[in-house]
Enzyme design. Sequence first.
Site, PDB file in Angstrom:
ATOM      1  N   CYS A 213     -31.877  -4.400 -70.884  1.00 39.48           N
ATOM      2  CA  CYS A 213     -32.294  -5.781 -71.304  1.00 39.48           C
ATOM      3  C   CYS A 213     -32.100  -6.721 -69.826  1.00 39.48           C
ATOM      4  O   CYS A 213     -31.037  -7.155 -69.583  1.00 39.48           O
ATOM      5  CB  CYS A 213     -31.739  -6.387 -72.467  1.00 39.48           C
ATOM      6  SG  CYS A 213     -32.108  -8.006 -72.785  1.00 39.48           S
TER       7      CYS A 213
ATOM      8  N   CYS B 154     -38.983  -8.197 -67.969  1.00 45.18           N
ATOM      9  CA  CYS B 154     -38.319  -8.084 -69.326  1.00 45.18           C
ATOM     10  C   CYS B 154     -38.657  -6.466 -69.918  1.00 45.18           C
ATOM     11  O   CYS B 154     -39.663  -6.143 -69.840  1.00 45.18           O
ATOM     12  CB  CYS B 154     -39.168  -8.883 -70.097  1.00 45.18           C
ATOM     13  SG  CYS B 154     -38.783  -8.972 -71.758  1.00 45.18           S
TER      14      CYS B 154
END
Length: 270
Positions: free
Chosen positions: A78, A191
């Site tokens: 992440c 992302c």
Amino acid sequence: MTDSRVQNCIVFLDSGAGGLPYLSAYSALNPKPLLLYVADKKNFPYGEKTKSELVSLLIELVGRIKKHFSPALITLACNTASVSALAELREYFPGTDFVGTVPAVKPALLYSKKKHIAVLGTERTLEDGYIRRIADNTARDCTITRIMAAELVNFVEHDIDYSDKAARIAMVKKYIDMAREKGADALVLGCTHFLFLLDEFKEASAPDMPVFDSMNGVCGRIENMLSGKTVMTGKNLLFVTGEDDAGKQWETRAARFGLDIFKPRDWDYV
Ligand code: DGL
């Protein structure tokens, strides 16, 4: 209490589904170690939280993960978590090996002829000083166009399984057009959720806007850091925080990525 069923595993951690393509790519590279995917559904989305909120929730979550599973290594799959809290986690848990995931700004800038790249990510990732620091160390006078794409994160997290190809292409094209309008000649997927749309991004951005991501870099880093460590082997597992029942969509994902849904003993779900 430690869970003897899962010890010395490799943990992949994200707020939701975003890290699954990373787990899958690593598993293709090295199918031996047991991979435990932790989807922190309870705290999704990370991108709308502040840095200090993320630091404290991740310290709490990693503390529990360590207590239950004694992982050989924790991968923050992440970008938002990594740019916000990786340094703090390393400091708080000095005996634990972490691999972070950060936007592939450097390779994109090295490629870019205009020295102008667009980075697509969450609000938290894009407002962090990380991107500017890497950019300044890589290319002088470069331009970074930051494109916040919370809509795309939500699309991947909730709706992608019910979408058709045309809808997915339309969704990514909007962001590629923004990057083109600003004059960028390379696009960074900052992302992990966006890796679910990698084919669509590549198709819609060809031939003039190459797409950069960090998946190979992260997998290579895990492999290096694991050398010489003892790891558990076995079927890869999925643990979804927040509720006792992972939910139908997570059952579908578990099947797609070859994971067994797993419930740690003595984990406080709510
Ligand atoms: N997958 C996460 C990332 O790479 C963000 C998703 C979220 O906002 O929770 O940044």
